[in-house]
Structure formats: structure tokens, C-alpha cells
Design a protein around this motif. Structure first.
Motif, PDB file in Angstrom:
ATOM      1  N   GLU A  41      72.675  36.449  51.303  1.00 42.31           N
ATOM      2  CA  GLU A  41      73.461  37.589  51.782  1.00 42.31           C
ATOM      3  C   GLU A  41      73.159  37.946  53.234  1.00 42.31           C
ATOM      4  O   GLU A  41      73.253  39.097  53.640  1.00 42.31           O
ATOM      5  CB  GLU A  41      73.245  38.799  50.873  1.00 42.31           C
ATOM      6  N   GLY A  42      72.758  36.959  54.033  1.00 38.58           N
ATOM      7  CA  GLY A  42      72.533  37.179  55.454  1.00 38.58           C
ATOM      8  C   GLY A  42      71.314  38.005  55.808  1.00 38.58           C
ATOM      9  O   GLY A  42      71.205  38.480  56.938  1.00 38.58           O
ATOM     10  N   VAL A  79      53.761  45.377  51.591  1.00 31.55           N
ATOM     11  CA  VAL A  79      54.339  46.630  52.054  1.00 31.55           C
ATOM     12  C   VAL A  79      54.943  46.324  53.418  1.00 31.55           C
ATOM     13  O   VAL A  79      54.364  45.575  54.207  1.00 31.55           O
ATOM     14  CB  VAL A  79      53.258  47.729  52.184  1.00 31.55           C
ATOM     15  N   GLY A  80      56.127  46.872  53.675  1.00 31.31           N
ATOM     16  CA  GLY A  80      56.779  46.600  54.953  1.00 31.31           C
ATOM     17  C   GLY A  80      57.634  45.344  54.885  1.00 31.31           C
ATOM     18  O   GLY A  80      58.052  44.913  53.812  1.00 31.31           O
ATOM     19  N   ASP A  81      57.878  44.754  56.043  1.00 31.95           N
ATOM     20  CA  ASP A  81      58.820  43.637  56.165  1.00 31.95           C
ATOM     21  C   ASP A  81      58.198  42.302  55.774  1.00 31.95           C
ATOM     22  O   ASP A  81      57.079  41.982  56.188  1.00 31.95           O
ATOM     23  CB  ASP A  81      59.326  43.527  57.604  1.00 31.95           C
ATOM     24  N   VAL A  82      58.986  41.525  55.005  1.00 35.95           N
ATOM     25  CA  VAL A  82      58.579  40.190  54.575  1.00 35.95           C
ATOM     26  C   VAL A  82      59.752  39.241  54.851  1.00 35.95           C
ATOM     27  O   VAL A  82      60.798  39.331  54.202  1.00 35.95           O
ATOM     28  CB  VAL A  82      58.202  40.168  53.074  1.00 35.95           C
ATOM     29  N   PRO A  83      59.602  38.338  55.835  1.00 38.20           N
ATOM     30  CA  PRO A  83      60.696  37.432  56.194  1.00 38.20           C
ATOM     31  C   PRO A  83      61.068  36.476  55.052  1.00 38.20           C
ATOM     32  O   PRO A  83      60.253  36.191  54.168  1.00 38.20           O
ATOM     33  CB  PRO A  83      60.125  36.637  57.379  1.00 38.20           C
ATOM     34  N   VAL A  84      62.298  35.969  55.131  1.00 37.55           N
ATOM     35  CA  VAL A  84      62.736  34.984  54.144  1.00 37.55           C
ATOM     36  C   VAL A  84      61.775  33.797  54.148  1.00 37.55           C
ATOM     37  O   VAL A  84      61.144  33.491  55.164  1.00 37.55           O
ATOM     38  CB  VAL A  84      64.200  34.517  54.370  1.00 37.55           C
ATOM     39  N   HIS A  85      61.659  33.169  53.001  1.00 35.35           N
ATOM     40  CA  HIS A  85      60.819  31.991  52.774  1.00 35.35           C
ATOM     41  C   HIS A  85      59.320  32.294  52.802  1.00 35.35           C
ATOM     42  O   HIS A  85      58.508  31.378  52.905  1.00 35.35           O
ATOM     43  CB  HIS A  85      61.145  30.844  53.734  1.00 35.35           C
ATOM     44  N   THR A  86      58.942  33.576  52.734  1.00 34.09           N
ATOM     45  CA  THR A  86      57.540  33.947  52.608  1.00 34.09           C
ATOM     46  C   THR A  86      57.380  34.781  51.344  1.00 34.09           C
ATOM     47  O   THR A  86      58.355  35.242  50.748  1.00 34.09           O
ATOM     48  CB  THR A  86      57.019  34.710  53.847  1.00 34.09           C
ATOM     49  N   SER A  87      56.141  35.002  50.939  1.00 34.18           N
ATOM     50  CA  SER A  87      55.870  35.658  49.667  1.00 34.18           C
ATOM     51  C   SER A  87      55.623  37.154  49.825  1.00 34.18           C
ATOM     52  O   SER A  87      54.928  37.587  50.742  1.00 34.18           O
ATOM     53  CB  SER A  87      54.642  35.015  49.007  1.00 34.18           C
ATOM     54  N   ASP A 122      67.092  45.571  52.415  1.00 30.67           N
ATOM     55  CA  ASP A 122      67.505  44.352  53.093  1.00 30.67           C
ATOM     56  C   ASP A 122      67.324  44.593  54.587  1.00 30.67           C
ATOM     57  O   ASP A 122      67.619  45.684  55.086  1.00 30.67           O
ATOM     58  CB  ASP A 122      68.978  44.044  52.826  1.00 30.67           C
ATOM     59  N   VAL A 123      66.833  43.596  55.305  1.00 36.01           N
ATOM     60  CA  VAL A 123      66.744  43.683  56.751  1.00 36.01           C
ATOM     61  C   VAL A 123      67.810  42.752  57.316  1.00 36.01           C
ATOM     62  O   VAL A 123      67.754  41.537  57.107  1.00 36.01           O
ATOM     63  CB  VAL A 123      65.335  43.310  57.268  1.00 36.01           C
ATOM     64  N   LYS A 124      68.799  43.374  57.976  1.00 38.43           N
ATOM     65  CA  LYS A 124      69.900  42.627  58.599  1.00 38.43           C
ATOM     66  C   LYS A 124      70.058  43.133  60.021  1.00 38.43           C
ATOM     67  O   LYS A 124      70.137  44.351  60.235  1.00 38.43           O
ATOM     68  CB  LYS A 124      71.208  42.834  57.837  1.00 38.43           C
ATOM     69  N   GLY A 126      67.975  43.485  62.248  1.00 35.23           N
ATOM     70  CA  GLY A 126      66.881  44.383  62.572  1.00 35.23           C
ATOM     71  C   GLY A 126      66.954  45.751  61.911  1.00 35.23           C
ATOM     72  O   GLY A 126      66.102  46.594  62.150  1.00 35.23           O
ATOM     73  N   GLN A 127      67.946  46.013  61.072  1.00 34.87           N
ATOM     74  CA  GLN A 127      68.124  47.294  60.401  1.00 34.87           C
ATOM     75  C   GLN A 127      67.677  47.211  58.948  1.00 34.87           C
ATOM     76  O   GLN A 127      67.971  46.224  58.268  1.00 34.87           O
ATOM     77  CB  GLN A 127      69.601  47.715  60.419  1.00 34.87           C
ATOM     78  N   ARG A 128      66.987  48.255  58.465  1.00 32.62           N
ATOM     79  CA  ARG A 128      66.619  48.357  57.043  1.00 32.62           C
ATOM     80  C   ARG A 128      67.771  49.041  56.306  1.00 32.62           C
ATOM     81  O   ARG A 128      68.124  50.156  56.635  1.00 32.62           O
ATOM     82  CB  ARG A 128      65.357  49.189  56.869  1.00 32.62           C
ATOM     83  N   ILE A 129      68.306  48.368  55.304  1.00 35.38           N
ATOM     84  CA  ILE A 129      69.415  48.900  54.511  1.00 35.38           C
ATOM     85  C   ILE A 129      68.948  48.973  53.063  1.00 35.38           C
ATOM     86  O   ILE A 129      68.593  47.950  52.466  1.00 35.38           O
ATOM     87  CB  ILE A 129      70.661  47.997  54.626  1.00 35.38           C
ATOM     88  N   TYR A 130      68.946  50.175  52.506  1.00 33.80           N
ATOM     89  CA  TYR A 130      68.447  50.365  51.146  1.00 33.80           C
ATOM     90  C   TYR A 130      69.163  49.426  50.179  1.00 33.80           C
ATOM     91  O   TYR A 130      70.391  49.372  50.140  1.00 33.80           O
ATOM     92  CB  TYR A 130      68.625  51.825  50.709  1.00 33.80           C
ATOM     93  N   ALA A 131      68.390  48.678  49.395  1.00 29.57           N
ATOM     94  CA  ALA A 131      68.930  47.703  48.438  1.00 29.57           C
ATOM     95  C   ALA A 131      68.825  48.300  47.035  1.00 29.57           C
ATOM     96  O   ALA A 131      67.903  47.984  46.279  1.00 29.57           O
ATOM     97  CB  ALA A 131      68.186  46.382  48.544  1.00 29.57           C
ATOM     98  N   GLU A 132      69.745  49.156  46.703  1.00 34.25           N
ATOM     99  CA  GLU A 132      69.697  49.873  45.428  1.00 34.25           C
ATOM    100  C   GLU A 132      69.620  48.918  44.243  1.00 34.25           C
ATOM    101  O   GLU A 132      68.862  49.153  43.301  1.00 34.25           O
ATOM    102  CB  GLU A 132      70.916  50.779  45.288  1.00 34.25           C
ATOM    103  N   ASP A 133      70.370  47.838  44.284  1.00 36.85           N
ATOM    104  CA  ASP A 133      70.393  46.891  43.168  1.00 36.85           C
ATOM    105  C   ASP A 133      69.076  46.141  43.006  1.00 36.85           C
ATOM    106  O   ASP A 133      68.814  45.564  41.961  1.00 36.85           O
ATOM    107  CB  ASP A 133      71.546  45.897  43.330  1.00 36.85           C
ATOM    108  N   ARG A 134      68.199  46.155  44.003  1.00 42.64           N
ATOM    109  CA  ARG A 134      66.912  45.460  43.921  1.00 42.64           C
ATOM    110  C   ARG A 134      65.751  46.429  43.720  1.00 42.64           C
ATOM    111  O   ARG A 134      64.608  46.006  43.639  1.00 42.64           O
ATOM    112  CB  ARG A 134      66.636  44.695  45.208  1.00 42.64           C
ATOM    113  N   SER A 135      66.022  47.734  43.700  1.00 43.50           N
ATOM    114  CA  SER A 135      64.965  48.739  43.649  1.00 43.50           C
ATOM    115  C   SER A 135      64.856  49.341  42.262  1.00 43.50           C
ATOM    116  O   SER A 135      65.784  49.264  41.456  1.00 43.50           O
ATOM    117  CB  SER A 135      65.243  49.841  44.671  1.00 43.50           C
ATOM    118  N   THR A 136      63.698  49.965  41.995  1.00 42.04           N
ATOM    119  CA  THR A 136      63.441  50.595  40.707  1.00 42.04           C
ATOM    120  C   THR A 136      63.650  52.099  40.834  1.00 42.04           C
ATOM    121  O   THR A 136      62.895  52.761  41.541  1.00 42.04           O
ATOM    122  CB  THR A 136      61.997  50.315  40.253  1.00 42.04           C
ATOM    123  N   PRO A 137      64.688  52.645  40.182  1.00 37.60           N
ATOM    124  CA  PRO A 137      64.877  54.097  40.260  1.00 37.60           C
ATOM    125  C   PRO A 137      63.767  54.824  39.511  1.00 37.60           C
ATOM    126  O   PRO A 137      63.296  54.357  38.482  1.00 37.60           O
ATOM    127  CB  PRO A 137      66.236  54.326  39.590  1.00 37.60           C
TER     128      PRO A 137
END
Length: 152
Positions: A41-42, A79-87, A122-124, A126-137
Motif C-alpha cells: 500500500e505504498g 516503538v516509533g518508525d520501522v522501515p519496510v523489510h525490517t522487524s 502507516d508512514v507515507k 514522511g507522514q504518520r497516518i493512523y492505521a485503524e485496521d492494524r491497531s488494537t482498539p
């Protein structure tokens, strides 16, 4: 036995350290699980916020469950940013018995995914966009329970 790290996890260092720390134990099975950020998803990265007091209680409950079966669980999360292809997530079960380890790792990872108090962005561009579908309410968590879309 629960570790929080800023940014991506150094999987080799963490696994190696855990193995060294358990080398003299009498566990016959060690089952690891590694969660890696997929390129989809970019996104450039995922970013994580954690409510540590609740996560620690959740983890302590799991330690007690594992201990009743003669096993031990370990976990590391970013905690914080984790780039694609890393754990961003590592879990492991140490157990005297293979069957117990296999059952516990599946139960632990599935319960973590469903109940851990971790919010993902999601970081797209350089912006953090809340990923509701991936988060635990979490009940009573206000905006983090599902209404937040962007963080300034």
C-alpha cells in the motif's frame, strides 16, 4: 523478558542474546516468531505507539500462563518508525516439550495481535497516518480507539 526498542529490531542480536541467556536452562524446545514490515500500500514504514503499563500486565499474565506449563515466553517490540523489510516484533517460547512450545507460540502471537495495546501508523511521504485496521482498539482510549486519522 519483555523488551521495547526504538526503531527496528536487531533480530540476530536479540535471538542470540536470548539463546545465550537460556543456554544453561533445561528447555528442549525454542520456537521463535519474527514479524517483519511488508512493502504494501505504498508505505515506507510502520510506526508504533505502545501503552506500556497495559502491555506489561498483558505480558506478565502470559508469563504466568507459560510457567504453569513449564515454559517461558519472551518478546521484543519496536516503538516509533520501522522501515519496510525490517522487524518490529519478535516472540519466543522456551519449553521442555516441543508440543507445549508449538501450542504456546501460536496462542501467544494470536493473542498479542488481538489484544496488545499497540497503535500502528502507516508512514507515507514522511507522514504518520493512523492505521485503524492494524491497531488494537481499547475501551476508554479516546481518539486512539478509532477516531484519529492523522497525527500532527
Amino acid at each position: 523478558m519483555m523488551e521495547l526498542h526504538d526503531g527496528p529490531l536487531d533480530v540476530k542480536e536479540i535471538f542470540g542474546r536470548w539463546l545465550d541467556e537460556e543456554a544453561r536452562s533445561n528447555y528442549g524446545a525454542y520456537i521463535p516468531f519474527v514479524g517483519t514490515i511488508r512493502d504494501e500500500e505504498g508505505i515506507e514504514a510502520l510506526s508504533f505507539d505502545i501503552y506500556e503499563p497495559v502491555l506489561r500486565r498483558w505480558f506478565d499474565d502470559w508469563q504466568a500462563k507459560a510457567a504453569r506449563r513449564g515454559a517461558k515466553v519472551r518478546m521484543a517490540h519496536s516503538v516509533g518508525d520501522v522501515p519496510v523489510h525490517t522487524s518490529s516484533y519478535i516472540a519466543a517460547v522456551f519449553s521442555p516439550r516441543r508440543r507445549v512450545a508449538l501450542e504456546l507460540i501460536e496462542e501467544f502471537v494470536e493473542d498479542f495481535k488481538a489484544n496488545a495495546p499497540i497503535w500502528k501508523y502507516d508512514v507515507k511521504n514522511g507522514q504518520r497516518i493512523y492505521a485503524e485496521d492494524r491497531s488494537t482498539p481499547m475501551e476508554g482510549a479516546g481518539l486512539l480507539a478509532g477516531g484519529q486519522k492523522n497525527e500532527e
